[in-house]
Design a protein around this motif. Sequence first.
Motif, PDB file in Angstrom:
ATOM      1  N   ALA A   1       0.825  -1.206   0.000  1.00 60.60           N
ATOM      2  CA  ALA A   1       0.000   0.000   0.000  1.00 60.60           C
ATOM      3  C   ALA A   1       0.861   1.259   0.000  1.00 60.60           C
ATOM      4  CB  ALA A   1      -0.929  -0.006   1.215  1.00 60.60           C
ATOM      5  N   LEU A   2       1.944   1.250   0.769  1.00 60.70           N
ATOM      6  CA  LEU A   2       2.849   2.406   0.779  1.00 60.70           C
ATOM      7  C   LEU A   2       3.463   2.642  -0.592  1.00 60.70           C
ATOM      8  CD1 LEU A   2       4.722   1.826   4.176  1.00 60.70           C
ATOM      9  CD2 LEU A   2       2.975   3.555   3.691  1.00 60.70           C
ATOM     10  N   ILE A   3       3.915   1.564  -1.222  1.00 63.16           N
ATOM     11  CA  ILE A   3       4.517   1.692  -2.557  1.00 63.16           C
ATOM     12  C   ILE A   3       3.475   2.165  -3.563  1.00 63.16           C
ATOM     13  CG2 ILE A   3       5.637   0.430  -4.430  1.00 63.16           C
ATOM     14  CD1 ILE A   3       6.767  -1.465  -2.258  1.00 63.16           C
ATOM     15  N   ALA A   4       2.274   1.604  -3.476  1.00 56.61           N
ATOM     16  CA  ALA A   4       1.215   1.973  -4.402  1.00 56.61           C
ATOM     17  C   ALA A   4       0.824   3.436  -4.255  1.00 56.61           C
ATOM     18  CB  ALA A   4       0.002   1.073  -4.170  1.00 56.61           C
ATOM     19  N   GLY A   5       0.704   3.902  -3.016  1.00 55.61           N
ATOM     20  CA  GLY A   5       0.368   5.302  -2.800  1.00 55.61           C
ATOM     21  C   GLY A   5       1.436   6.240  -3.328  1.00 55.61           C
ATOM     22  N   ALA A   6       2.700   5.868  -3.117  1.00 51.16           N
ATOM     23  CA  ALA A   6       3.801   6.692  -3.630  1.00 51.16           C
ATOM     24  C   ALA A   6       3.761   6.752  -5.156  1.00 51.16           C
ATOM     25  CB  ALA A   6       5.138   6.117  -3.158  1.00 51.16           C
ATOM     26  N   ALA A   7       3.530   5.609  -5.793  1.00 45.93           N
ATOM     27  CA  ALA A   7       3.455   5.577  -7.253  1.00 45.93           C
ATOM     28  C   ALA A   7       2.286   6.408  -7.761  1.00 45.93           C
ATOM     29  CB  ALA A   7       3.317   4.132  -7.740  1.00 45.93           C
ATOM     30  N   GLY A   8       1.161   6.354  -7.053  1.00 51.97           N
ATOM     31  CA  GLY A   8      -0.022   7.075  -7.497  1.00 51.97           C
ATOM     32  C   GLY A   8       0.154   8.578  -7.481  1.00 51.97           C
TER      33      GLY A   8
END
Length: 317
Positions: free
Chosen positions: A227-234
């Motif tokens: 989730a942290l990686i996904a939020g950063a990518a978003g």
Amino acid sequence: MLVHLRLNVPTALSDAVCDLVVNAEWATNVTVQRGVSLVPEGDLIECDVAKELAGDVITRLKDLGLGESGGILVSSPTAWPFAAARRLVERAPGDPDDAVIWDSVIDQAYAASRPTVTYHVFLALATLLAAIAVITDSAVLVIGAMVVGPEFVTVAAVATGVLFSRWGLTLRALRLLVLSFAVSILFVALLSFAADLTGLVTSEMVSRPRPQTAFIWHPDRWSFIVALIAGAAGVLALSTDKANAMVGVFISVTTVPAAGNLALALGTWTPSEISGSLAQLGLNLSGMILSGVVVLTIQRLLWQRVTAASERLFFSR
């Protein structure tokens, strides 16, 4: 890369705006049409600026009062085949692909927090696809649900609102997330209940071993890391205009499948799956918002210096 500024300037501000764009090294193709603007009454001024400096230019224009009393429109030309443009881009610090126009980010965040019918329909369809993926244990359908899901820009809107202390934006985006997921889950749960009554779907289909899709309702430390990686990518995709389909897939992997599993578990009343799906959905959304705020904060504070340093390091010019 250039961006085009179209400025409707009240007569009282016209000289100041002209001086700003004509005497600056970062602008080219400056044109002034006196008296052609009717609302507001005044002049039409247009110019092209390097994308890396567009945010600073817009800030200066707003400091002059143009944001309140005039009009500022930003557009991106598809090509700029002339020498002055190349020289302008070469003088600008950093790379245009790394440039962030914060006013554009904020406008996108407001747009992403509007509760449109289309948004709700797409999320409901994505949740329905995710529920079918659970029944069939199909990784392909999980990917299909992730493609359809529209929610990652709304998550980024929450982070944007927090960063800029625009609490109205934050609350609006959070309300849209909660409401849209609630509506989608209820819709799919009702369909699942009807399917359960007819025997098309059973609780056993939901609770049986599913090696391809079990990850969507088993929250653990890796769920939060993803989730942290996904939020950063978003948020990085949103701020640098790279919100393409693959980023949408990556972001949705942490939200829509869990919502589909939750709806199916509610409709067939499979308690063992409900708490895990709720935990997964909540953990993923909170993780994405947290990392989104962190990434946007870093961009806000350090991005220009980092991109300028990378240009010197890698000799990109």
